[in-house]
Design an enzyme around this catalytic site. Structure first.
Site: not given
Ligand code: APR
Ligand code: ZN
Ligand code: ZN
Length: 369
Positions: A46, A48, A51, A67, A171
């Site tokens: 994930c 997070s 992060h 997690h 999650c």
């Molecule tokens: N506009 C649109 N989409 C974007 C942009 C933007 N400016 N910048 C990044 N993205 C997209 C990325 O291309 C990616 O598909 O956002 C998505 C983020 O996905 P992941 O990195 O897989 O993150 P994810 O695990 O889904 O978590 C997203 O939710 O629970 C929280 O902590 C987690 O903050 C995190 C968020």
């Molecule tokens: Zn998570």
């Protein structure tokens, strides 16, 4: 591997905030009280966890993150009532005591005493390295061959669900589908936009489809993610890198009833608010960097009666929702398999997180150690 009930296991350890995961051996104690020893069969990467590996939020070091866990119960403590060895389980970072007013009111995700699922400061650490304490994040510490977890953080899952798919339930699915069904209360016919189609955002699309939303617009900057969106229920997609996402959503709908921000960025959070219709609500799910507060002209909320709220862990009740989502998956109504881009060995964790950062993949899942 064992001496006096203590096992030695391979784990991905963070030794300094901002450094890479290091694969090392740690010791894991035997279960006591309400603890359950879980043989980890799958753990999802994930965003997070990355992060928390890179931003200092005060977690003690050395640190084992992870997690999004699924596995098999190996042993249980003397007070465990709901699980027995051999059960398949899904872990969650929702820490709930089970007895406080919020827990008994059916809101375990708002527990007033979440640290009740951890060992006390005077007790020996669940994880150690050369006898020194190692911190298992969120009471899970899932980036390891085994995890020692309070039973309140584990839900039993149907053995028909493959471990990789089961891990995502803990999650990505709880957070994403739950944000729609429990948190936002999206109704049949509502219009929905989802900004950020990662492992969580794709599940927000799934939730909107399950809720019967009439228009489901997926926004991302990555074409591979946008190509995945339809199989999770998106009726339209917008590439926010090529076009003005707000203008595009307003043109398609005149303003949505619900916008979900699933990245944790200032710009996209402000976009989520700006693309709302009259009476619409922006649901902020992504975790933000603490030094980037968003800016809002409150007047843009007043007359159109728009709302903004934070949704945490999909307002989930693990023991109600994990079996419910597992059944939807087994009935073919919830797409989990397309979330899993790749199954990897724990040695590949740093490379797989690099790929996640680049945005091209949904989820890598560690299924071997
Ligand atoms: N506009 C649109 N989409 C974007 C942009 C933007 N400016 N910048 C990044 N993205 C997209 C990325 O291309 C990616 O598909 O956002 C998505 C983020 O996905 P992941 O990195 O897989 O993150 P994810 O695990 O889904 O978590 C997203 O939710 O629970 C929280 O902590 C987690 O903050 C995190 C968020
Ligand atoms: Zn998570
Ligand atoms: Zn509680």
């Amino acid at each position: 591997m064992t001496s006096k009930g203590v096992s030695r296991v391979r784990a991905a350890v963070i030794n300094a905030i901002g450094s890479a995961f290091e694969i090392e051996e740690v010791e894991i104690a035997e279960p006591q009280g309400s603890e359950v020893l879980v043989d980890v069969r799958a753990v999802g990467l994930c965003h997070s966890d990355l992060h928390f590996a890179q931003a200092d939020v005060g977690m003690p070091l050395p640190l084992v993150l992870g997690h999004e866990v699924a596995g098999v119960v190996v042993a249980v403590g003397e007070d465990v009532t709901g699980l027995v060895p051999g059960d398949h389980v899904v872990g969650s970072l929702i820490q709930s005591c089970g007895t406080c007013p919020r827990c008994t009111a059916g809101a375990p995700f708002q527990c007033l005493n979440p640290f009740a699922t951890l060992r006390g400061p005077d007790e020996p650490s669940r994880l150690t390295r050369d006898g020194q304490p190692v911190f298992g994040a969120f009471g899970l510490g899932g980036f390891a061959e085994r995890a020692l977890v309070h039973e309140n953080q584990l839900a039993k899952v149907d053995t028909a669900v493959p471990f990789a798919e089961a891990s995502i339930l803990g999650c990505g699915v709880l957070t994403g589908v739950g944000a729609v069904l429990n948190g936002a209360g999206v109704k049949e016919g509502d219009t929905v936009a989802v900004i950020g189609l990662g492992g969580v955002g794709l599940n927000v699309l799934s939730g909107a489809r399950l809720a019967g939303a009439s228009r489901i617009i997926g926004v991302d900057v990555n074409d591979e993610k946008l190509a995945l969106a339809a199989s999770f229920g998106a009726t339209d997609t917008v590439n926010g890198a090529d076009s003005d996402a707000v203008a595009a959503v307003l043109e398609l709908t005149g303003g949505v009833d619900h916008a979900f921000e699933v990245i944790g960025m200032k710009q996209t959070s402000e976009q989520a608010i700006a693309m709302l219709g009259v009476g619409g609500t922006a649901h902020l799910i992504g975790i933000h960097k603490p030094d980037r507060p968003i800016e809002i002209d409150v007047n843009t909320l007043l007359a159109p009666q728009r709302g903004i709220r934070g949704v945490y862990m999909g307002s989930s009740d693990l023991h109600r929702d994990v079996p419910r989502y597992a059944k939807l998956f087994l009935d073919g109504e919830l797409n989990l398999s397309d979330l899993i881009s790749r199954e990897i060995n724990i040695d590949q964790i740093n490379d797989a997180y690099e790929e996640l950062k680049n945005g091209a993949i949904a989820r890598s899942v560690i299924t071997s150690f």
